[in-house]
Design a protein around this motif. Structure first.
Motif, PDB file in Angstrom:
ATOM      1  N   UNK A  20       0.843  -1.209   0.000  1.00 31.94           N
ATOM      2  CA  UNK A  20       0.000   0.000   0.000  1.00 31.94           C
ATOM      3  C   UNK A  20       0.876   1.256   0.000  1.00 31.94           C
ATOM      4  N   UNK A  21       0.254   2.386  -0.250  1.00 26.44           N
ATOM      5  CA  UNK A  21       0.975   3.662  -0.197  1.00 26.44           C
ATOM      6  C   UNK A  21       0.847   4.201   1.225  1.00 26.44           C
ATOM      7  N   UNK A  22       1.916   4.709   1.779  1.00 21.46           N
ATOM      8  CA  UNK A  22       1.815   5.385   3.072  1.00 21.46           C
ATOM      9  C   UNK A  22       1.932   4.439   4.261  1.00 21.46           C
ATOM     10  N   UNK A  23       1.523   4.955   5.419  1.00 23.17           N
ATOM     11  CA  UNK A  23       1.797   4.279   6.693  1.00 23.17           C
ATOM     12  C   UNK A  23       0.577   3.513   7.193  1.00 23.17           C
ATOM     13  N   UNK A  24       0.754   2.220   7.403  1.00 21.62           N
ATOM     14  CA  UNK A  24      -0.337   1.390   7.928  1.00 21.62           C
ATOM     15  C   UNK A  24      -0.095   1.067   9.390  1.00 21.62           C
ATOM     16  N   UNK A  25      -1.210   0.918  10.125  1.00 23.75           N
ATOM     17  CA  UNK A  25      -1.116   0.554  11.551  1.00 23.75           C
ATOM     18  C   UNK A  25      -1.923  -0.717  11.762  1.00 23.75           C
ATOM     19  N   UNK A  26      -1.308  -1.736  12.333  1.00 21.78           N
ATOM     20  CA  UNK A  26      -2.011  -2.997  12.570  1.00 21.78           C
ATOM     21  C   UNK A  26      -1.850  -3.371  14.047  1.00 21.78           C
ATOM     22  N   UNK A  27      -2.971  -3.544  14.704  1.00 25.07           N
ATOM     23  CA  UNK A  27      -2.946  -3.921  16.121  1.00 25.07           C
ATOM     24  C   UNK A  27      -3.467  -5.345  16.287  1.00 25.07           C
ATOM     25  N   UNK A  28      -3.104  -5.961  17.399  1.00 20.84           N
ATOM     26  CA  UNK A  28      -3.473  -7.357  17.690  1.00 20.84           C
ATOM     27  C   UNK A  28      -3.066  -8.295  16.554  1.00 20.84           C
ATOM     28  N   UNK A  29      -1.946  -7.955  15.922  1.00 16.06           N
ATOM     29  CA  UNK A  29      -1.414  -8.808  14.845  1.00 16.06           C
ATOM     30  C   UNK A  29      -0.924 -10.119  15.474  1.00 16.06           C
ATOM     31  N   UNK A  59       3.706  -0.116   9.437  1.00 18.21           N
ATOM     32  CA  UNK A  59       4.351  -0.540   8.185  1.00 18.21           C
ATOM     33  C   UNK A  59       4.356   0.621   7.208  1.00 18.21           C
ATOM     34  N   UNK A  60       5.557   0.957   6.736  1.00 13.56           N
ATOM     35  CA  UNK A  60       5.694   2.026   5.742  1.00 13.56           C
ATOM     36  C   UNK A  60       5.705   1.361   4.381  1.00 13.56           C
ATOM     37  N   UNK A  61       4.625   1.497   3.647  1.00  6.63           N
ATOM     38  CA  UNK A  61       4.507   0.825   2.359  1.00  6.63           C
ATOM     39  C   UNK A  61       5.124   1.652   1.250  1.00  6.63           C
ATOM     40  N   UNK A  62       4.714   1.354   0.055  1.00  8.65           N
ATOM     41  CA  UNK A  62       5.145   2.199  -1.051  1.00  8.65           C
ATOM     42  C   UNK A  62       6.232   1.581  -1.889  1.00  8.65           C
ATOM     43  N   UNK A  63       6.055   0.351  -2.268  1.00  4.94           N
ATOM     44  CA  UNK A  63       6.989  -0.221  -3.246  1.00  4.94           C
ATOM     45  C   UNK A  63       7.916  -1.234  -2.647  1.00  4.94           C
ATOM     46  N   UNK A  64       7.971  -2.364  -3.284  1.00  2.00           N
ATOM     47  CA  UNK A  64       8.871  -3.418  -2.847  1.00  2.00           C
ATOM     48  C   UNK A  64      10.089  -3.408  -3.761  1.00  2.00           C
ATOM     49  N   UNK A  65      11.140  -4.075  -3.322  1.00  2.00           N
ATOM     50  CA  UNK A  65      12.314  -4.243  -4.194  1.00  2.00           C
ATOM     51  C   UNK A  65      12.781  -5.697  -4.130  1.00  2.00           C
ATOM     52  N   UNK A  66      13.679  -6.029  -5.041  1.00  5.34           N
ATOM     53  CA  UNK A  66      14.147  -7.410  -5.146  1.00  5.34           C
ATOM     54  C   UNK A  66      14.844  -7.834  -3.851  1.00  5.34           C
ATOM     55  N   UNK A  67      14.555  -9.033  -3.380  1.00 12.20           N
ATOM     56  CA  UNK A  67      15.210  -9.554  -2.181  1.00 12.20           C
ATOM     57  C   UNK A  67      16.578 -10.109  -2.557  1.00 12.20           C
ATOM     58  N   UNK A  68      17.526  -9.949  -1.621  1.00 10.09           N
ATOM     59  CA  UNK A  68      18.869 -10.458  -1.912  1.00 10.09           C
ATOM     60  C   UNK A  68      18.922 -11.970  -1.787  1.00 10.09           C
ATOM     61  N   UNK A 206      -2.208   1.112  -6.658  1.00  8.98           N
ATOM     62  CA  UNK A 206      -1.969   1.986  -5.499  1.00  8.98           C
ATOM     63  C   UNK A 206      -3.077   1.768  -4.468  1.00  8.98           C
ATOM     64  N   UNK A 207      -2.733   1.117  -3.385  1.00 11.40           N
ATOM     65  CA  UNK A 207      -3.722   0.836  -2.341  1.00 11.40           C
ATOM     66  C   UNK A 207      -3.611   1.872  -1.235  1.00 11.40           C
ATOM     67  N   UNK A 208      -4.752   2.180  -0.604  1.00  9.82           N
ATOM     68  CA  UNK A 208      -4.742   3.070   0.561  1.00  9.82           C
ATOM     69  C   UNK A 208      -4.136   2.314   1.749  1.00  9.82           C
ATOM     70  N   UNK A 209      -3.534   3.027   2.718  1.00  9.98           N
ATOM     71  CA  UNK A 209      -2.949   2.320   3.866  1.00  9.98           C
ATOM     72  C   UNK A 209      -4.018   1.659   4.742  1.00  9.98           C
TER      73      UNK A 209
END
Ligand code: S3P
Length: 417
Positions: A20-29, A59-68, A206-209
């Motif tokens: 997602x774009x922007x900052x997500x907040x997840x509780x009781x994960x 979680x600060x979203x906004x694009x993933x990149x290749x994992x090493x 582009x998903x909302x947070x």
């Protein structure tokens, strides 16, 4: 009491927040083996995840990149299958892998439809590791051969990155958390067809947070409910449990068996219905379970098997051959372990038949690195005349950390070693 956060929603929350774009907040994960594997994979993919405590994520979203390195989903079937859908739509390659147990699980069910969408995925003869390379995705209309939420979700998540709408037609009501969560993030997901089993998603990169408190997991609650129903003089209430109708087949089945279960404090949380569940000691009777109810309680058959042993008369389960491709072959493994405790169980290709009530003796049994097997056998031990020594009980941590402690806190006589 309460139970930890829903596993299905916790996997989805960390994946969706990362894209997602922007900052997500997840509780009781849910901080458990399976979901931590997914969280680790999202970190390897560049997601910035802060933890205020084990269960609170920013979680600060906004694009993933290749994992090493290869993404290690450990034992998490949901993790690898859903993430494969997301990875199919990225502009970098990825390798998705996991434990020896995960490497035995069927992946063709997702690689087939994703390939139809144009994805470039190679597997090890239908099993992990999955090697995914960038490819342009197109929307498809796909009739799923199995009623699986993991397959449905993998296709819908890939559909976010496709060039046109994607439709899946499911043969039965598989859990719908992905659809609910995507809608709340602004994705156009509509449900139609017979019984709402046709789901169409419009692409949206582009998903909302996400901002949510994960409800308690009804699949975890099921073990405590069974313990309450089957042991003498019990009366326990579990608060804040997810009562999504695609998940509550176990409550319906136990109710039909004569269980004294009541639901109260109905509310809504994170777009899901929740409530408190109270269970009191009950004399159960056998029932027949097949068709849609099976899909709505697919993870609860190991514990249902234990309950059926104590129920008077015949319990017959059919249409449940999916149980054979879970973390273990749950029909064979449960029947085998419960026989060590003196149970008589007739295994069938797509289910089982039990004539009860039966008295369990005592034995050493084994969890087979399958959390739901370990927890079911622990409950079986509580009602076995001489108890049970459950080896590999700790694998309960894959979905329900603190399971044994929760039982002890409501009076179960257990020793942890
Ligand atoms: C899950 C779906 C189910 C279930 C699993 C979690 C999910 O699997 O057994 O524990 O979160 O989507 P299938 O979709 O393969 O039936």
């Amino acid at each position: 009491m309460t139970v930890p956060g829903d596993k299905s929603i916790s996997h989805r929350a960390v994946m969706l927040a990362a894209i997602a774009e922007g900052q997500s907040e997840i509780r009781n994960w849910l901080a458990a083996g399976d979901t931590e594997a997914t969280l680790g994979a999202m970190r390897d993919l560049g997601a910035r995840i802060e933890r205020d405590d084990a269960n609170s994520l920013t979680i600060h979203g906004g694009g993933l990149r290749e994992s090493e390195r290869p993404l290690n989903l450990m034992n998490a079937g949901t993790g690898i299958r859903l993430l494969a859908g997301i990875m199919a739509g990225q502009d970098f390659p990825s390798v998705l892998d996991g434990s020896a147990q995960l490497r035995r699980r069927p992946m063709k069910r997702i690689t087939d439809p994703l390939t139809l969408m144009g994805a470039d995925i190679a597997s090890n003869d239908g099993a992990p590791p999955l090697r995914i390379r960038p490819a342009a995705l197109r929307g498809i209309s796909y009739e799923m051969p199995v009623a699986s939420a993991q397959v449905k979700s993998a296709i819908l998540l890939a559909g976010l990155f496709a060039d046109s709408p994607t439709t899946v037609i499911q043969p039965g009501p598989a859990r719908d958390h992905t659809e609910r969560m995507l809608r709340s993030l602004g994705v156009d997901v509509c449900q139609g067809g017979v019984d709402g089993n046709r789901i169409t998603l419009a692409p949206k990169e582009r998903l909302a947070p996400l901002n949510m408190t994960v409800p308690g997991d009804v699949s975890s609650a099921a073990f405590l409910l069974a313990a309450g129903l089957l042991t003498p003089d019990s009366d326990l209430t579990i608060r804040g449990v997810n009562l999504n109708p695609t998940r509550t087949g176990i409550i319906d089945a136990l109710g039909e068996m004569g269980a004294d279960i009541t639901i109260s404090n109905l509310d809504e949380q994170a777009g899901e219905p929740i409530g408190d569940i109270r269970a009191r000691t009950s004399q159960l009777k056998g029932i027949e379970i097949g068709g849609e109810t099976v899909v709505r309680m697919i993870d609860e058959f190991p514990i249902l098997m234990v309950a059926a042993l104590r129920a008077g008369g015949e319990t017959l389960v059919r249409d449940a051959k999916e149980l054979r491709v879970k973390e273990t072959d749950r029909i064979a493994v449960m029947a085998g372990e419960l026989r060590k405790l003196g149970a008589e169980i007739e295994e069938r290709q797509d289910g089982f038949r039990i004539l009860g009530p039966q008295t369990l003796t005592g034995a050493k049994v084994d969890g087979h690195d399958d959390h739901r097997i370990a927890m079911s056998l622990t409950v079986a031990g509580l009602i076995a005349a001489e108890g049970a020594l459950v080896a590999d009980a700790a694998c309960a941590n894959d979905s329900f950390p603190g399971f044994a402690e929760a039982l002890i806190s409501c009076g179960a006589r257990m020793i942890l070693s």
